[in-house]
Scaffold this active site. Sequence first.
Site, short mmCIF file in Angstrom:
data_model
loop_
_atom_site.label_atom_id
_atom_site.label_comp_id
_atom_site.label_asym_id
_atom_site.label_seq_id
_atom_site.Cartn_x
_atom_site.Cartn_y
_atom_site.Cartn_z
N LYS A 89 0.99 -0.73 0.06
CA LYS A 89 -0.23 -0.24 0.36
C LYS A 89 1.15 1.74 -0.06
O LYS A 89 1.84 1.43 0.29
CB LYS A 89 -0.62 -0.02 1.60
CG LYS A 89 -1.88 1.14 1.44
CD LYS A 89 -3.19 0.78 0.27
CE LYS A 89 -4.28 1.96 -0.27
NZ LYS A 89 -3.38 2.57 -1.17
N LYS A 113 4.61 2.43 8.67
CA LYS A 113 3.46 3.11 8.88
C LYS A 113 2.22 2.18 8.79
O LYS A 113 1.38 2.36 10.11
CB LYS A 113 2.69 4.27 7.68
CG LYS A 113 2.03 5.35 8.12
CD LYS A 113 2.27 6.44 6.49
CE LYS A 113 3.19 6.86 6.41
NZ LYS A 113 3.11 7.85 5.19
N LYS A 125 4.86 2.08 -3.14
CA LYS A 125 5.93 3.71 -2.68
C LYS A 125 5.51 3.86 -4.55
O LYS A 125 6.34 3.15 -5.41
CB LYS A 125 6.51 4.62 -2.34
CG LYS A 125 5.66 5.93 -2.38
CD LYS A 125 5.43 6.10 -1.26
CE LYS A 125 4.71 7.48 -1.37
NZ LYS A 125 3.92 7.63 -0.17
N THR A 209 -5.54 12.81 5.94
CA THR A 209 -4.36 13.21 7.00
C THR A 209 -3.40 14.27 7.82
O THR A 209 -3.61 13.87 8.76
CB THR A 209 -2.95 13.10 5.15
OG1 THR A 209 -3.63 11.86 4.48
CG2 THR A 209 -1.29 12.56 5.94
N ASN A 240 -2.51 19.22 0.25
CA ASN A 240 -3.75 18.23 1.20
C ASN A 240 -3.61 18.34 2.34
O ASN A 240 -4.56 17.72 2.84
CB ASN A 240 -3.99 17.12 0.53
CG ASN A 240 -4.70 16.03 1.47
OD1 ASN A 240 -4.55 15.52 1.78
ND2 ASN A 240 -5.80 15.77 0.18
N SER A 368 -7.25 5.42 3.47
CA SER A 368 -7.30 4.49 2.24
C SER A 368 -7.51 2.57 2.73
O SER A 368 -8.22 1.90 1.37
CB SER A 368 -5.91 4.21 2.32
OG SER A 368 -5.36 5.53 1.56
N1 LIG Z 1 -1.82 13.11 0.49
C1 LIG Z 1 -2.05 11.56 1.76
O1 LIG Z 1 -2.29 11.67 1.90
C2 LIG Z 1 -0.28 11.93 2.03
C3 LIG Z 1 0.84 12.45 2.13
N2 LIG Z 1 2.01 12.54 2.90
C4 LIG Z 1 3.01 13.45 3.01
O2 LIG Z 1 2.69 14.74 2.93
C5 LIG Z 1 3.71 15.89 2.24
C6 LIG Z 1 2.46 16.58 1.64
O3 LIG Z 1 1.92 15.42 0.54
P1 LIG Z 1 0.41 16.42 0.10
O4 LIG Z 1 0.17 17.40 1.00
O5 LIG Z 1 -0.15 14.95 -1.12
O6 LIG Z 1 1.56 17.11 -1.29
P2 LIG Z 1 0.21 18.10 -2.02
O7 LIG Z 1 1.43 18.48 -3.52
O8 LIG Z 1 -1.06 18.68 -2.30
O9 LIG Z 1 1.46 19.75 -1.43
C7 LIG Z 1 2.40 19.94 -1.49
C8 LIG Z 1 2.72 21.03 -0.72
O10 LIG Z 1 3.69 21.36 -0.66
C9 LIG Z 1 3.94 22.31 -1.03
N3 LIG Z 1 6.02 23.18 -1.28
C10 LIG Z 1 6.34 22.30 -2.27
N4 LIG Z 1 7.64 22.05 -2.11
C11 LIG Z 1 7.85 24.08 -1.28
C12 LIG Z 1 8.93 23.44 -0.77
N5 LIG Z 1 10.38 23.49 -1.69
N6 LIG Z 1 8.70 24.70 0.68
C13 LIG Z 1 7.91 24.58 1.16
N7 LIG Z 1 6.72 23.67 0.46
C14 LIG Z 1 6.30 22.92 -0.71
C15 LIG Z 1 2.92 22.98 -2.55
O11 LIG Z 1 3.43 24.19 -2.62
C16 LIG Z 1 1.97 22.59 -1.69
O12 LIG Z 1 1.35 23.88 -0.80
C17 LIG Z 1 4.35 14.87 1.47
O13 LIG Z 1 5.71 14.09 1.99
C18 LIG Z 1 3.61 13.06 0.78
O14 LIG Z 1 4.70 12.10 0.58
C19 LIG Z 1 1.90 11.34 3.77
C20 LIG Z 1 0.84 10.63 4.08
C21 LIG Z 1 -0.32 11.53 3.01
O1 LIG Z 2 -3.21 6.23 1.11
C1 LIG Z 2 -1.89 5.71 1.21
O2 LIG Z 2 -2.12 4.81 1.09
C2 LIG Z 2 -1.04 6.27 1.44
C3 LIG Z 2 -0.47 7.39 0.99
C4 LIG Z 2 0.60 7.49 1.38
O3 LIG Z 2 1.43 7.56 -0.34
C5 LIG Z 2 1.43 7.75 2.84
O4 LIG Z 2 0.82 7.67 3.94
O5 LIG Z 2 2.61 8.72 2.39
#
Ligand SMILES: NC(=O)C1=CN([C@@H]2O[C@H](COP(=O)(O)OP(=O)(O)OC[C@H]3O[C@@H](n4cnc5c(N)ncnc54)[C@H](O)[C@@H]3O)[C@@H](O)[C@H]2O)C=CC1
Ligand SMILES: O=C(O)CCC(=O)C(=O)O
Length: 435
Positions: A89, A113, A125, A209, A240, A368
């Site tokens: 996953k 995790k 991943k 998240t 997100n 998920s």
């Molecule tokens: N979407 C999910 O359900 C999950 C996401 N994550 C982790 O959370 C983190 C963010 O993921 P999402 O919010 O889904 O991505 P996203 O693509 O929705 O948002 C990423 C954010 O980070 C910002 N960003 C990018 N480069 C940057 C920089 N150099 N400095 C500051 N901000 C910057 C972007 O502008 C955006 O606001 C990642 O590490 C991801 O692996 C972890 C668990 C689950």
């Molecule tokens: O929702 C999932 O299956 C995984 C989300 C994810 O990529 C993460 O937790 O870093």
Amino acid sequence: MATDLRLPTSNIVLPDKDRFLNEENPFEAMMSRFDRAAALLDLDPGIYQVLRHPEKQITVSVPVMMDNGEVRVFTGHRVLYNTSRGPAKGGIRFDMAVNLDEVTALAAWMTWKCAVVNLPFGGAKGGVVCDPLQMSVGELERLTRRYTAGIIDTLGPDSDVPAPDVNTNERVMAWIMDTYSMHVRHTVTAVVTGKPVEMGGSLGRREATGRGVMFVVREALAHLGRPMAGATVAVQGFGNVGSVAAKLLAEQGCRIVGISDRTGGFHNPEGIDVAAAIAHVQKHKSLDGFNGGDQLSNEELLELDVDVLVPAALENVITSKNAARVKARIIAEGANGPTSAGADAILEEKGIFVIPDILANAGGVTVSYFEWVQDRGGYFWSEDTVNERLRDIMTRSFQDVLALSRQHRVNMRTAAYMLSITRVATVHKLRGIYA
Ligand SMILES: NC(=O)C1=CN([C@@H]2O[C@H](COP(=O)(O)OP(=O)(O)OC[C@H]3O[C@@H](n4cnc5c(N)ncnc54)[C@H](O)[C@@H]3O)[C@@H](O)[C@H]2O)C=CC1
Ligand SMILES: O=C(O)CCC(=O)C(=O)O
């Protein structure tokens, strides 16, 4: 008498770590934490070796016809780190920084995790090296479908179940589900999670998240005897995870005094209007141009004097170079790997309470899991049910890790690794397999 589950001691030589010497190499960051926890657990050497290696690494070339008629070939990866506890996953990210080491580290983190919150999943991943912000919707759809076709052999509800990550979303998941379903010639909703609700997605997955981050911050503040009302918070990353965490923490009475994204950030000691910031990003795709207070850089945001810092953007933003300047009382790692291994000791010495990524951001994969269960059962839950079950799992997992950290006098990160490694190792022993 209980069955002796000990495995014969292995005499395999420890792997050469030289290719992972860089503090900011995410695989090194993951592995050094793993090693510390494994040493405390006195892990069986054979299982230690198994858990240090990914089960499967897939790299594919992804040819895409661009809108101007040019053909470009992108590189995509999918890594299955460990599937002993169930189907692999983990999310798929589209980003220029994607590389095999990073995807492998992220797949390992998914393994730990899922185990720390006790889901019946292994860890995976995926990623494609591309700049989705420069691509049209049509180009992204062709890229997604071709990448899915390239990794189709691994995918399936019982084998490997992707989800969204950086720069991917519900629409991308819908394309993956459709491409997979066309290949197997019937609709398979449970092959991905984080889908649109209209086609088998779960209510509450989009916010899960960030909601999970809110739950563990609430537990941490209570543990440290600090009130939620008025607690000051800075959030790096306003996608997100970051935007939802900021919104829900504000709803709980916290004051969001700093936010940022890739275009820079804002500081307002009186509190930032999070709803207005979200509306701005929905309209303009970034915080650029938002009237949120004094402008500040991402580096400055990390050093704000706040009760809670939520790094929710990228890996390696807190390293040995800036950790000494971090003033937050609590760090809740919304992102995967935001703190380098070199920074851990510095933060601990400063008495900062770190809620590690594999716990803090586990809310996404937890919902998920709920989505996968609902798809397979063909019976869907209310949003309240999803959120209550998420709260229960996040709260219980936080308390499990806290109890272990007290018992072994280790920080929360080491305790989280100890808990998850024990759970994965136990299944390896019970199954009687090394790989
Ligand atoms: N979407 C999910 O359900 C999950 C996401 N994550 C982790 O959370 C983190 C963010 O993921 P999402 O919010 O889904 O991505 P996203 O693509 O929705 O948002 C990423 C954010 O980070 C910002 N960003 C990018 N480069 C940057 C920089 N150099 N400095 C500051 N901000 C910057 C972007 O502008 C955006 O606001 C990642 O590490 C991801 O692996 C972890 C668990 C689950
Ligand atoms: O929702 C999932 O299956 C995984 C989300 C994810 O990529 C993460 O937790 O870093």
